[in-house]
Design a protein around this motif. Structure first.
Motif, PDB file in Angstrom:
ATOM      1  N   ILE A  86     -11.620   7.169   6.987  1.00 46.82           N
ATOM      2  CA  ILE A  86     -11.753   7.196   5.532  1.00 46.82           C
ATOM      3  C   ILE A  86     -13.085   6.560   5.132  1.00 46.82           C
ATOM      4  CG2 ILE A  86      -9.280   7.179   5.088  1.00 46.82           C
ATOM      5  CD1 ILE A  86      -9.437   4.179   4.628  1.00 46.82           C
ATOM      6  N   PRO A  87     -13.581   6.866   3.933  1.00 47.37           N
ATOM      7  CA  PRO A  87     -14.834   6.247   3.490  1.00 47.37           C
ATOM      8  C   PRO A  87     -14.728   4.722   3.439  1.00 47.37           C
ATOM      9  CG  PRO A  87     -14.277   8.121   2.099  1.00 47.37           C
ATOM     10  CD  PRO A  87     -13.084   7.870   2.967  1.00 47.37           C
ATOM     11  N   VAL A  88     -15.787   4.064   3.877  1.00 47.12           N
ATOM     12  CA  VAL A  88     -15.859   2.599   3.860  1.00 47.12           C
ATOM     13  C   VAL A  88     -17.027   2.185   2.972  1.00 47.12           C
ATOM     14  CG1 VAL A  88     -16.294   0.520   5.235  1.00 47.12           C
ATOM     15  CG2 VAL A  88     -14.787   2.328   6.124  1.00 47.12           C
ATOM     16  N   ILE A  89     -16.770   1.205   2.112  1.00 53.80           N
ATOM     17  CA  ILE A  89     -17.768   0.719   1.163  1.00 53.80           C
ATOM     18  C   ILE A  89     -18.096  -0.722   1.523  1.00 53.80           C
ATOM     19  CG2 ILE A  89     -18.264   0.303  -1.278  1.00 53.80           C
ATOM     20  CD1 ILE A  89     -15.735   2.358  -1.645  1.00 53.80           C
ATOM     21  N   ALA A  90     -19.360  -1.006   1.790  1.00 51.16           N
ATOM     22  CA  ALA A  90     -19.787  -2.351   2.187  1.00 51.16           C
ATOM     23  C   ALA A  90     -20.137  -3.178   0.952  1.00 51.16           C
ATOM     24  CB  ALA A  90     -20.991  -2.269   3.115  1.00 51.16           C
ATOM     25  N   ASN A  91     -19.713  -4.444   0.955  1.00 45.40           N
ATOM     26  CA  ASN A  91     -19.892  -5.333  -0.184  1.00 45.40           C
ATOM     27  C   ASN A  91     -20.261  -6.729   0.320  1.00 45.40           C
ATOM     28  OD1 ASN A  91     -17.624  -7.079  -2.341  1.00 45.40           O
ATOM     29  ND2 ASN A  91     -19.641  -6.352  -2.931  1.00 45.40           N
ATOM     30  N   GLY A  92     -21.102  -7.409  -0.459  1.00 44.57           N
ATOM     31  CA  GLY A  92     -21.428  -8.793  -0.130  1.00 44.57           C
ATOM     32  C   GLY A  92     -22.910  -9.028   0.074  1.00 44.57           C
ATOM     33  N   HIS A 127      -9.724 -15.727  12.068  1.00 45.11           N
ATOM     34  CA  HIS A 127      -8.724 -14.660  11.924  1.00 45.11           C
ATOM     35  C   HIS A 127      -9.326 -13.508  11.119  1.00 45.11           C
ATOM     36  CE1 HIS A 127      -6.330 -18.350  12.629  1.00 45.11           C
ATOM     37  NE2 HIS A 127      -5.562 -17.544  13.334  1.00 45.11           N
ATOM     38  N   ARG A 128     -10.316 -12.864  11.701  1.00 46.25           N
ATOM     39  CA  ARG A 128     -10.918 -11.695  11.065  1.00 46.25           C
ATOM     40  C   ARG A 128     -10.132 -10.462  11.517  1.00 46.25           C
ATOM     41  NH1 ARG A 128     -16.219 -14.414  11.936  1.00 46.25           N
ATOM     42  NH2 ARG A 128     -17.077 -14.858   9.860  1.00 46.25           N
ATOM     43  N   ASN A 129      -9.139 -10.110  10.730  1.00 43.56           N
ATOM     44  CA  ASN A 129      -8.267  -8.989  11.084  1.00 43.56           C
ATOM     45  C   ASN A 129      -8.541  -7.759  10.232  1.00 43.56           C
ATOM     46  OD1 ASN A 129      -7.263 -10.094   8.694  1.00 43.56           O
ATOM     47  ND2 ASN A 129      -5.114  -9.716   9.215  1.00 43.56           N
ATOM     48  N   GLY A 130      -9.778  -7.644   9.745  1.00 49.87           N
ATOM     49  CA  GLY A 130     -10.118  -6.527   8.885  1.00 49.87           C
ATOM     50  C   GLY A 130      -9.901  -5.166   9.515  1.00 49.87           C
ATOM     51  N   VAL A 131     -10.169  -5.042  10.806  1.00 52.02           N
ATOM     52  CA  VAL A 131      -9.970  -3.753  11.485  1.00 52.02           C
ATOM     53  C   VAL A 131      -8.494  -3.372  11.471  1.00 52.02           C
ATOM     54  CG1 VAL A 131     -10.097  -2.572  13.702  1.00 52.02           C
ATOM     55  CG2 VAL A 131     -12.036  -3.951  12.924  1.00 52.02           C
ATOM     56  N   HIS A 132      -7.632  -4.335  11.752  1.00 50.40           N
ATOM     57  CA  HIS A 132      -6.187  -4.070  11.752  1.00 50.40           C
ATOM     58  C   HIS A 132      -5.714  -3.657  10.360  1.00 50.40           C
ATOM     59  CE1 HIS A 132      -2.023  -4.194  12.762  1.00 50.40           C
ATOM     60  NE2 HIS A 132      -1.760  -5.333  12.131  1.00 50.40           N
ATOM     61  N   ILE A 133      -6.164  -4.375   9.329  1.00 52.59           N
ATOM     62  CA  ILE A 133      -5.773  -4.036   7.964  1.00 52.59           C
ATOM     63  C   ILE A 133      -6.311  -2.660   7.575  1.00 52.59           C
ATOM     64  CG2 ILE A 133      -6.018  -4.691   5.539  1.00 52.59           C
ATOM     65  CD1 ILE A 133      -4.175  -6.555   7.102  1.00 52.59           C
ATOM     66  N   ALA A 134      -7.519  -2.354   8.010  1.00 48.53           N
ATOM     67  CA  ALA A 134      -8.112  -1.051   7.687  1.00 48.53           C
ATOM     68  C   ALA A 134      -7.303   0.086   8.292  1.00 48.53           C
ATOM     69  CB  ALA A 134      -9.553  -0.997   8.191  1.00 48.53           C
ATOM     70  N   ARG A 135      -6.828  -0.097   9.509  1.00 46.42           N
ATOM     71  CA  ARG A 135      -6.009   0.948  10.145  1.00 46.42           C
ATOM     72  C   ARG A 135      -4.679   1.127   9.428  1.00 46.42           C
ATOM     73  NH1 ARG A 135      -7.822  -1.037  16.130  1.00 46.42           N
ATOM     74  NH2 ARG A 135      -9.470   0.524  16.491  1.00 46.42           N
ATOM     75  N   ILE A 136      -4.090   0.016   8.986  1.00 50.15           N
ATOM     76  CA  ILE A 136      -2.864   0.107   8.192  1.00 50.15           C
ATOM     77  C   ILE A 136      -3.140   0.900   6.916  1.00 50.15           C
ATOM     78  CG2 ILE A 136      -1.254  -1.230   6.770  1.00 50.15           C
ATOM     79  CD1 ILE A 136      -1.399  -3.440   8.881  1.00 50.15           C
ATOM     80  N   ALA A 137      -4.240   0.571   6.252  1.00 50.29           N
ATOM     81  CA  ALA A 137      -4.595   1.248   5.007  1.00 50.29           C
ATOM     82  C   ALA A 137      -4.730   2.752   5.213  1.00 50.29           C
ATOM     83  CB  ALA A 137      -5.897   0.663   4.457  1.00 50.29           C
ATOM     84  N   VAL A 168       0.836  -1.205   0.000  1.00 56.76           N
ATOM     85  CA  VAL A 168       0.000   0.000   0.000  1.00 56.76           C
ATOM     86  C   VAL A 168       0.871   1.256   0.000  1.00 56.76           C
ATOM     87  CG1 VAL A 168      -1.656   1.329   1.338  1.00 56.76           C
ATOM     88  CG2 VAL A 168      -1.987  -1.126   1.056  1.00 56.76           C
ATOM     89  N   SER A 169       1.906   1.273   0.818  1.00 57.63           N
ATOM     90  CA  SER A 169       2.791   2.440   0.878  1.00 57.63           C
ATOM     91  C   SER A 169       3.471   2.687  -0.459  1.00 57.63           C
ATOM     92  CB  SER A 169       3.851   2.237   1.972  1.00 57.63           C
ATOM     93  OG  SER A 169       3.258   2.131   3.248  1.00 57.63           O
ATOM     94  N   ALA A 170       3.907   1.611  -1.117  1.00 59.92           N
ATOM     95  CA  ALA A 170       4.599   1.757  -2.398  1.00 59.92           C
ATOM     96  C   ALA A 170       3.670   2.309  -3.472  1.00 59.92           C
ATOM     97  CB  ALA A 170       5.170   0.406  -2.834  1.00 59.92           C
ATOM     98  N   ASP A 221      -3.463   4.588   7.636  1.00 55.28           N
ATOM     99  CA  ASP A 221      -2.159   5.151   7.988  1.00 55.28           C
ATOM    100  C   ASP A 221      -1.283   5.364   6.759  1.00 55.28           C
ATOM    101  OD1 ASP A 221      -2.867   5.117  10.640  1.00 55.28           O
ATOM    102  OD2 ASP A 221      -1.751   3.286  11.131  1.00 55.28           O
ATOM    103  N   CYS A 222      -1.452   4.501   5.753  1.00 57.88           N
ATOM    104  CA  CYS A 222      -0.594   4.560   4.565  1.00 57.88           C
ATOM    105  C   CYS A 222      -1.155   5.455   3.456  1.00 57.88           C
ATOM    106  CB  CYS A 222      -0.361   3.157   4.021  1.00 57.88           C
ATOM    107  SG  CYS A 222       0.599   2.093   5.119  1.00 57.88           S
TER     108      CYS A 222
END
Length: 321
Positions: free
Chosen positions: A195-201, A148-158, A125-127, A160-161
């Protein structure tokens, strides 16, 4: 909803689907009320960029709406270069694929397989964000399996980057498309980032769209499989969100004209041979709920000339009328 400098006309996005969301389909969905349509996934491997398939996916000449192009891969450097190349080709938004559960994508450590490696997510993401001046978005799943639902952690990384918007499919990689989407993780992600969040599914009706927006607090929704054979779903949902009522259904003759127009656009975009083959699956989706269409689909799939397909559709709809 805004993504960088781009304001969507409606909080409705067309999900990127390989082999489906080509330019003819995106154009049709936008005309039916979608606020943005994301392109088919493009590999970050430069060795495949000269293939006919990749060249078509990278061609945005005459494209309507905001041009959002999705790229996939696991090497930060290649992903950055892919982003630059696609911006040079006309992309106005770059979307990173970390949501695809397909085995052929995941075995290359791309798509949703990346969710197992948060530091690699950060590097990719940073690159990409650093490589281009246009907004970069990200599509993920809620995790790689239900434990292993780590979506919140990944979202925070996103966030931040520098990711400008995040689309979340309410399943894990392991779930593929089985069972039902869950929206609790999407709700938690929306509460965790700004940041804006888009729900899918599993959003296949105006009522479900309203429910998902209200329950998750998401800024927009993304429609994928429910739009196959039913691009007018965006018209239905948009009217319901704006007016609180369902619209008058499209007259059947307008639906039929749209189907014929879509098939003709596929012939023009892909050429006669490939266009005929691709038209078969779309016509199958359009007619999948019609008992009368079952036998017709078998006959239609045996046709190998564009004019034969268009003539057969004309006759089929005339018989129904």
């Amino acid at each position: 909803m805004e993504i960088g400098p781009y304001k969507l006309s409606a909080p409705l996005l067309v999900a990127p689907m390989a082999g489906v969301t080509d330019r003819p389909f995106r154009t049709l969905c936008l005309r039916m009320g979608a606020g943005m349509a994301v392109s088919e996934m493009l590999s970050s491997n430069p060795r495949v960029w000269q293939s006919d398939k990749s060249r078509r996916r990278m061609d945005h000449e005459g494209e309507t709406g905001i041009r959002s192009v999705q790229i996939a891969g696991s090497d930060p450097g290649l992903m950055a270069e892919a982003a630059r190349v696609n911006v040079d080709q006309g992309a106005q938004i770059i979307d990173i694929n970390m949501g695809c559960p397909a085995k052929k994508v995941n075995k290359k450590l791309a798509g949703s397989a990346l969710l197992q490696y948060p530091e690699l997510v950060r590097d990719i993401v940073s690159a990409v964000v650093a490589a281009v001046e246009v907004p970069v978005t990200l599509k993920i799943r809620t995790g790689w399996d239900p434990e292993h639902r780590n979506g919140v952690h990944i979202a925070r990384i996103a966030e931040d980057c520098g990711i400008k918007a995040l689309a979340v499919h309410g399943r894990t990689r392991a779930c593929m498309y089985k069972g039902e989407a869950e929206y609790d993780t999407i709700r938690a992600i929306k509460q965790a980032v700004s940041i804006p969040v888009i729900a899918n599914g599993d959003i296949g009706s105006p009522e479900q769209a309203r429910f998902v927006l209200d329950y998750t607090g998401a800024d927009a929704i993304m429609i994928g499989r429910a739009a196959q054979g039913r691009p007018w779903i965006f018209r239905e949902i948009r009217h319901y969100l704006e007016q609180g009522t369902k619209p008058v259904p499209l007259p059947k003759d307008q639906e039929w004209a749209m189907i014929r127009e879509h098939v003709a656009a596929l012939h023009a975009f892909y050429g006669e041979v490939l266009g005929v083959r691709i038209a078969r699956k779309h016509v199958g989706w359009y007619l999948q709920e019609s008992d009368a269409g079952r036998d017709f689909r078998n006959d239609f799939n045996a046709l190998d000339e564009p004019q034969q397909q268009l003539g057969a559709l004309e006759q089929y709809f005339a018989n129904i009328a």
